[in-house]
Design a protein around this motif. Structure first.
Motif, mmCIF file in Angstrom:
data_model
loop_
_atom_site.group_PDB
_atom_site.id
_atom_site.type_symbol
_atom_site.label_atom_id
_atom_site.label_comp_id
_atom_site.label_asym_id
_atom_site.label_seq_id
_atom_site.Cartn_x
_atom_site.Cartn_y
_atom_site.Cartn_z
ATOM 1 N N VAL A 102 0.835 -1.199 0.000
ATOM 2 C CA VAL A 102 0.000 0.000 0.000
ATOM 3 C C VAL A 102 0.871 1.251 0.000
ATOM 4 N N ALA A 103 1.941 1.253 0.778
ATOM 5 C CA ALA A 103 2.837 2.414 0.824
ATOM 6 C C ALA A 103 3.433 2.719 -0.543
ATOM 7 N N VAL A 118 -0.575 -1.989 -7.537
ATOM 8 C CA VAL A 118 -1.810 -2.272 -8.269
ATOM 9 C C VAL A 118 -2.032 -3.780 -8.279
ATOM 10 N N VAL A 119 -3.265 -4.210 -7.994
ATOM 11 C CA VAL A 119 -3.606 -5.634 -8.006
ATOM 12 C C VAL A 119 -4.409 -5.917 -9.262
ATOM 13 N N HIS A 120 -4.054 -7.023 -9.943
ATOM 14 C CA HIS A 120 -4.687 -7.392 -11.204
ATOM 15 C C HIS A 120 -5.700 -8.510 -10.957
ATOM 16 N N LEU A 171 -4.160 -1.075 -4.760
ATOM 17 C CA LEU A 171 -4.346 -1.831 -3.530
ATOM 18 C C LEU A 171 -4.878 -0.946 -2.407
ATOM 19 N N ASP A 172 -4.562 0.336 -2.448
ATOM 20 C CA ASP A 172 -5.024 1.260 -1.411
ATOM 21 C C ASP A 172 -6.541 1.388 -1.406
ATOM 22 N N THR A 226 -8.195 -1.293 10.343
ATOM 23 C CA THR A 226 -9.055 -2.336 9.795
ATOM 24 C C THR A 226 -8.658 -2.696 8.373
ATOM 25 N N ARG A 227 -7.748 -1.905 7.807
ATOM 26 C CA ARG A 227 -7.092 -2.222 6.542
ATOM 27 C C ARG A 227 -5.679 -1.646 6.630
#
Length: 324
Positions: free
Chosen positions: A167-168, A172-174, A186-187, A264-265
């Motif tokens: 996240v930092a 990017v999630v595919h 992802l954020d 929580t995330r």
């Protein structure tokens, strides 16, 4: 464990075809199998995706590309990851145990469920497990629970170490499904509990993580992941910090910071990043910047120490990175 049907998929198209709300994908199984044994998760159909071509670790001009089925231990040991994204390797090495890291997949790690004891105990109320039943942690034992991003319906902390540095670094999630493919930062992939804590992310029905891309950046190589926990190994974070800095001389020109164990995330900290940028990399700067780290925190009876712990964790991580 309740009965279920089992299938092995040979392609992504085959894996996502005909999936419904009672379908679960099996990769390493280090979370799914445990929860099925506890009957917290009771899928009617399990699809083994281990034969899918979703592996590979490559680095190019756009960034680091990791297949969803790569095992945590292999990613942590990869020379390109260790050199260009050290906090990713560190977060993986501080996760779980060596045996689990050899089995667990990157996609599975990002989708692991909370370690809240009430979620895993089917005899207690849990809105995440059974919507509308209540949250036992609100007035129960909540030492390890979140103080950021909580709601009156859920205060469960997000469990992933890996997700914090990802996240930092604006990963990017595919994703793939029978409807096609898409990519999500992802954020924004993880959702806040609000009134619907059973909804943990933006995955659509039948959607599968196929991989991630971590952008290439000059600050990623100068980074650290620090995890504070009750014991040295096989324990989840009370607070953790993923810190990346880009320096010009002794001046911080860019900062990327996220925290784990407290939200929580995975919790990005833009206010701390702004307070660091343009300032000298000194202890005084660090101490001043982290005063904003726990803005909006809502501690409970047993986790009121977490805002202060988060601030101290950040200062220590920043100091270790500045001295490295």
């Amino acid at each position: 464990m309740r009965p279920y049907t089992f299938a092995q998929a040979r392609s992504v198209r085959e894996a996502v075809r005909g999936t419904g709300p009672e379908t679960a994908f099996l990769a390493g199984g280090t979370t799914l199998v445990d929860l099925m044994k506890l009957e917290v998760m009771t899928p009617e159909r399990v699809v083994d995706i281990n034969q899918l071509p979703l592996d590979g670790i490559t680095l190019d001009s756009k960034g680091l590309h990791i297949g969803a089925l790569e095992r945590m231990s292999d990613v942590a040991a990869d020379p390109a990851v260790r050199r260009h994204y050290p906090m990713i390797a560190q977060a993986l090495e501080l996760s779980a145990s060596a045996q689990l890291r050899n089995m667990a997949s990157i996609g599975g790690n990002l989708l692991q469920r909370t370690r809240c004891g009430y979620f895993r105990d089917v005899t207690t109320p849990c809105n995440k497990r059974e919507p509308g039943s209540g949250c036992s942690a609100l007035e129960g034992i909540n030492r390890g629970h979140a103080v950021l991003g909580t709601s009156g319906a859920c205060i469960a902390a997000h469990p992933s170490d890996l997700a914090v540095p990802l996240v930092a670094l604006s990963t990017v999630v595919h994703l793939a499904s029978a409807r096609g493919t898409r990519s999500v930062p992802l954020d924004t992939f993880y959702t806040l509990p609000g009134a619907t804590p059973e909804v943990e992310n933006v995955l659509r029905q039948g959607e599968l993580i196929t991989g991630i891309t971590v952008p290439r950046s000059p600050w990623a190589a100068h980074s650290v992941y620090l995890k504070i926990r009750d014991r040295q190994s096989y324990e989840f974070a009370l607070a953790s910090a993923a810190v990346a800095l880009h320096l010009r001389g002794t001046t911080i020109t860019h900062a990327r910071i996220a925290a784990g164990g407290v939200g929580t995330r995975p919790w990005r900290l833009p206010a701390v990043e702004r307070a660091l940028t343009g300032r000298p990399a000194t202890s005084a700067t660090f101490e001043a910047a982290v005063t904003r780290a726990a803005d909006g925190a809502e501690p409970r009876a047993h986790n009121a120490f977490k805002p202060a712990l988060l601030r101290r964790t950040l200062v220590r991580a920043l100091t270790e990175l500045q001295e490295s």
